[in-house]
Design a protein around this motif. Structure first.
Motif, PDB file in Angstrom:
ATOM      1  N   ARG A  82       0.420  -1.127   0.006  1.00  0.00           N
ATOM      2  CA  ARG A  82       0.046  -0.261   0.083  1.00  0.00           C
ATOM      3  C   ARG A  82       0.624   1.685  -0.437  1.00  0.00           C
ATOM      4  N   LEU A  83       0.866   2.102  -0.542  1.00  0.00           N
ATOM      5  CA  LEU A  83       1.132   3.683  -0.833  1.00  0.00           C
ATOM      6  C   LEU A  83       0.076   4.706   0.729  1.00  0.00           C
ATOM      7  N   ILE A  84       0.995   4.511   1.735  1.00  0.00           N
ATOM      8  CA  ILE A  84       0.094   5.110   3.119  1.00  0.00           C
ATOM      9  C   ILE A  84       0.941   6.647   3.150  1.00  0.00           C
ATOM     10  N   SER A  85       0.762   7.789   2.860  1.00  0.00           N
ATOM     11  CA  SER A  85       1.131   9.024   3.446  1.00  0.00           C
ATOM     12  C   SER A  85       2.521   9.195   2.599  1.00  0.00           C
ATOM     13  N   GLY A  86       2.764   8.657   1.792  1.00  0.00           N
ATOM     14  CA  GLY A  86       3.839   9.079   0.283  1.00  0.00           C
ATOM     15  C   GLY A  86       4.956   8.190   0.481  1.00  0.00           C
ATOM     16  N   GLN A  87       4.904   7.137   1.550  1.00  0.00           N
ATOM     17  CA  GLN A  87       5.248   5.904   1.465  1.00  0.00           C
ATOM     18  C   GLN A  87       4.770   4.439   1.744  1.00  0.00           C
ATOM     19  N   TYR A  88       6.052   3.762   0.673  1.00  0.00           N
ATOM     20  CA  TYR A  88       5.388   2.447   0.359  1.00  0.00           C
ATOM     21  C   TYR A  88       5.521   1.470   1.581  1.00  0.00           C
ATOM     22  N   GLU A  89       4.874   0.416   1.975  1.00  0.00           N
ATOM     23  CA  GLU A  89       4.688  -0.489   3.020  1.00  0.00           C
ATOM     24  C   GLU A  89       4.046  -1.927   2.247  1.00  0.00           C
ATOM     25  N   TRP A  90       5.243  -2.687   2.034  1.00  0.00           N
ATOM     26  CA  TRP A  90       5.109  -3.814   1.395  1.00  0.00           C
ATOM     27  C   TRP A  90       4.790  -4.790   2.524  1.00  0.00           C
ATOM     28  N   ASP A  91       4.180  -5.467   1.848  1.00  0.00           N
ATOM     29  CA  ASP A  91       3.585  -7.343   2.707  1.00  0.00           C
ATOM     30  C   ASP A  91       4.521  -8.665   2.255  1.00  0.00           C
ATOM     31  N   GLU A 144       0.330   0.790  -9.867  1.00  0.00           N
ATOM     32  CA  GLU A 144      -1.272   0.406  -9.428  1.00  0.00           C
ATOM     33  C   GLU A 144      -2.319  -0.272  -9.389  1.00  0.00           C
ATOM     34  N   LEU A 145      -3.183  -1.336  -9.238  1.00  0.00           N
ATOM     35  CA  LEU A 145      -3.791  -0.980 -10.386  1.00  0.00           C
ATOM     36  C   LEU A 145      -5.022  -0.026  -9.795  1.00  0.00           C
ATOM     37  N   LEU A 146      -5.286   0.170 -10.703  1.00  0.00           N
ATOM     38  CA  LEU A 146      -7.018   0.906 -10.167  1.00  0.00           C
ATOM     39  C   LEU A 146      -7.908   0.640 -10.154  1.00  0.00           C
ATOM     40  N   GLN A 147      -8.944   0.917  -9.609  1.00  0.00           N
ATOM     41  CA  GLN A 147     -10.271   0.354 -10.115  1.00  0.00           C
ATOM     42  C   GLN A 147     -10.389  -0.044 -11.336  1.00  0.00           C
ATOM     43  N   PRO A 148     -11.531  -1.242 -11.493  1.00  0.00           N
ATOM     44  CA  PRO A 148     -11.518  -1.248 -12.703  1.00  0.00           C
ATOM     45  C   PRO A 148     -13.071  -0.845 -13.540  1.00  0.00           C
ATOM     46  N   LEU A 149     -13.277  -0.642 -14.407  1.00  0.00           N
ATOM     47  CA  LEU A 149     -13.857   0.702 -14.801  1.00  0.00           C
ATOM     48  C   LEU A 149     -15.573  -0.085 -15.326  1.00  0.00           C
ATOM     49  N   SER A 150     -16.737   0.023 -15.113  1.00  0.00           N
ATOM     50  CA  SER A 150     -17.959  -0.864 -15.405  1.00  0.00           C
ATOM     51  C   SER A 150     -17.839  -0.676 -17.103  1.00  0.00           C
ATOM     52  N   ILE A 151     -18.453  -1.928 -17.713  1.00  0.00           N
ATOM     53  CA  ILE A 151     -18.467  -1.179 -19.063  1.00  0.00           C
ATOM     54  C   ILE A 151     -19.937  -1.393 -19.091  1.00  0.00           C
ATOM     55  N   ASP A 152     -20.734  -0.327 -19.399  1.00  0.00           N
ATOM     56  CA  ASP A 152     -22.174  -0.024 -19.834  1.00  0.00           C
ATOM     57  C   ASP A 152     -22.899  -1.310 -20.586  1.00  0.00           C
ATOM     58  N   SER A 153     -22.055  -1.035 -22.002  1.00  0.00           N
ATOM     59  CA  SER A 153     -22.544  -2.187 -22.982  1.00  0.00           C
ATOM     60  C   SER A 153     -21.195  -1.927 -24.733  1.00  0.00           C
ATOM     61  N   ILE A 154     -22.104  -2.984 -25.347  1.00  0.00           N
ATOM     62  CA  ILE A 154     -20.941  -2.729 -26.570  1.00  0.00           C
ATOM     63  C   ILE A 154     -21.373  -2.999 -27.704  1.00  0.00           C
ATOM     64  N   THR A 155     -21.415  -2.104 -27.989  1.00  0.00           N
ATOM     65  CA  THR A 155     -22.683  -2.049 -29.665  1.00  0.00           C
ATOM     66  C   THR A 155     -21.863  -1.845 -30.790  1.00  0.00           C
ATOM     67  N   SER A 156     -22.605  -2.175 -32.210  1.00  0.00           N
ATOM     68  CA  SER A 156     -21.483  -2.532 -33.072  1.00  0.00           C
ATOM     69  C   SER A 156     -22.552  -1.851 -34.218  1.00  0.00           C
ATOM     70  N   GLY A 157     -21.508  -1.683 -34.784  1.00  0.00           N
ATOM     71  CA  GLY A 157     -22.499  -0.964 -36.330  1.00  0.00           C
ATOM     72  C   GLY A 157     -21.304  -0.058 -37.392  1.00  0.00           C
ATOM     73  N   TYR A 158     -21.570   1.426 -38.066  1.00  0.00           N
ATOM     74  CA  TYR A 158     -20.707   1.656 -38.970  1.00  0.00           C
ATOM     75  C   TYR A 158     -19.852   0.730 -39.916  1.00  0.00           C
ATOM     76  N   TYR A 159     -21.281   0.134 -40.486  1.00  0.00           N
ATOM     77  CA  TYR A 159     -20.394  -1.326 -41.484  1.00  0.00           C
ATOM     78  C   TYR A 159     -20.313  -1.024 -42.307  1.00  0.00           C
ATOM     79  N   PHE A 160     -18.778  -1.860 -42.894  1.00  0.00           N
ATOM     80  CA  PHE A 160     -18.319  -1.008 -44.693  1.00  0.00           C
ATOM     81  C   PHE A 160     -17.690  -2.764 -44.930  1.00  0.00           C
TER      82      PHE A 160
END
Length: 297
Positions: A82-91, A144-160
């Motif tokens: 963890r990073l506590i008060s600007g200092q790393y504390e390793w387990d 650092e591992l940040l918090q994961p972001l929730s994916i609301d949805s994935i859509t398809s389109g813009y066909y070619f």
């Protein structure tokens, strides 16, 4: 690819299951006087087998080929803290020693210079220390591992129509998510499709790693990112939205710019390495992953 120094090395970023060795080669110029240790390291929260460290040694410009020489027999460890008060504390009790091994998940392939511990899994909100010892020299990095972001949805389109080979109707994917209301985070985007099959490694996945924006401009906003890549209609895509801290983004962004600087008249680019030590370059990437599967329609 051109940077401010003078020699070529290969940054390994793909390993294929079932083969003894398979690489995606990227030529980056580094100092010509001494080979550099090249480090590609990952810690993520979802895919234990995708927590690995690749070590290589850059080769001289006039060598018969420009591939890295794998660095075997190194001491490699990752510790949580963890990073506590600007200092790393390793387990110390969380310390994992990564080893070169033949893995059943990779058809019992042994790949020299690739270090694993399949029990290693990252936890969002925690920090991680990478320590490497090679030939009596020490190297280290934190991420650092940040918090994961929730994916609301994935859509398809813009066909070619893709007319490169057989004409084929294809779609583009758009991922919808809310940017976190904090400054400093950025996102990378990866996916597995029928084309990538059983290929292994972050570099073997489809990707749009970089978005031409800054977090300061979109902080807290709802995002709609449409990828330019084409996807086969009916294909199932396993999509990974990866939240990363800015220094990880900066490395991969500088790496992309270096890869695009192939012209001798192009502007030199410095790779923004996150690894500390003598004659070393690379990145320890904390990937906070959220995965969603979608059928392309």
């Amino acid at each position: 690819m051109r940077t401010t120094s003078g020699i070529v090395f290969v940054f390994i970023s793909a390993i294929v299951a079932g083969l003894t060795s398979c690489e995606k080669d990227f030529d980056i110029k580094v100092n010509s006087h001494q080979p550099k240790l090249v480090v590609e390291a990952y810690i993520n929260n979802e895919l234990p087998l995708y927590n690995y460290v690749i070590l290589g040694r850059s080769q001289d410009y006039y060598a018969p080929d420009f591939t890295n020489v794998p660095v075997t027999g190194a001491s490699v460890a990752i510790t949580e803290g963890r990073l506590i008060s600007g200092q790393y504390e390793w387990d110390a009790s969380s310390r994992k020693e990564l080893k070169e091994a033949a893995l059943t998940q990779l058809s019992n392939a042994y790949i020299p210079g690739v270090y694993f511990d399949t029990t290693l899994r990252g936890t969002p909100g925690m920090h991680y220390l990478l320590e490497i010892e090679v030939e009596g020299k020490m190297y280290s990095a934190t991420t650092e591992l940040l918090q994961p972001l929730s994916i609301d949805s994935i859509t398809s389109g813009y066909y070619f129509i893709d007319e490169e080979d057989d004409p084929e109707y294809m779609a583009r994917l758009t991922v919808h998510f809310k940017d976190p209301d904090t400054i400093g985070n950025t996102q990378l985007y990866y996916w597995r499709t029928r084309q990538t099959g059983e290929n292994f490694g972050w570099g073997a996945l489809g990707t749009n790693r970089y978005s031409p924006r800054t977090d300061e401009l979109v902080n807290g906003q709802y995002m709609h990112i449409t990828h330019s890549n084409g996807f086969d209609i009916g294909d199932t895509v396993s999509y990974h939205l990866v939240n990363v801290e800015r220094k990880v983004y900066n490395f991969w962004d500088s790496y992309l710019k270096a890869s695009e600087s192939a012209s001798p008249f192009s502007t030199p680019v410095n790779l923004q390495s996150t690894i500390s030590g003598e004659n070393v370059i690379g990145c320890f990437s904390g990937f906070s992953v959220n995965t969603k599967s979608v059928v392309v329609k």
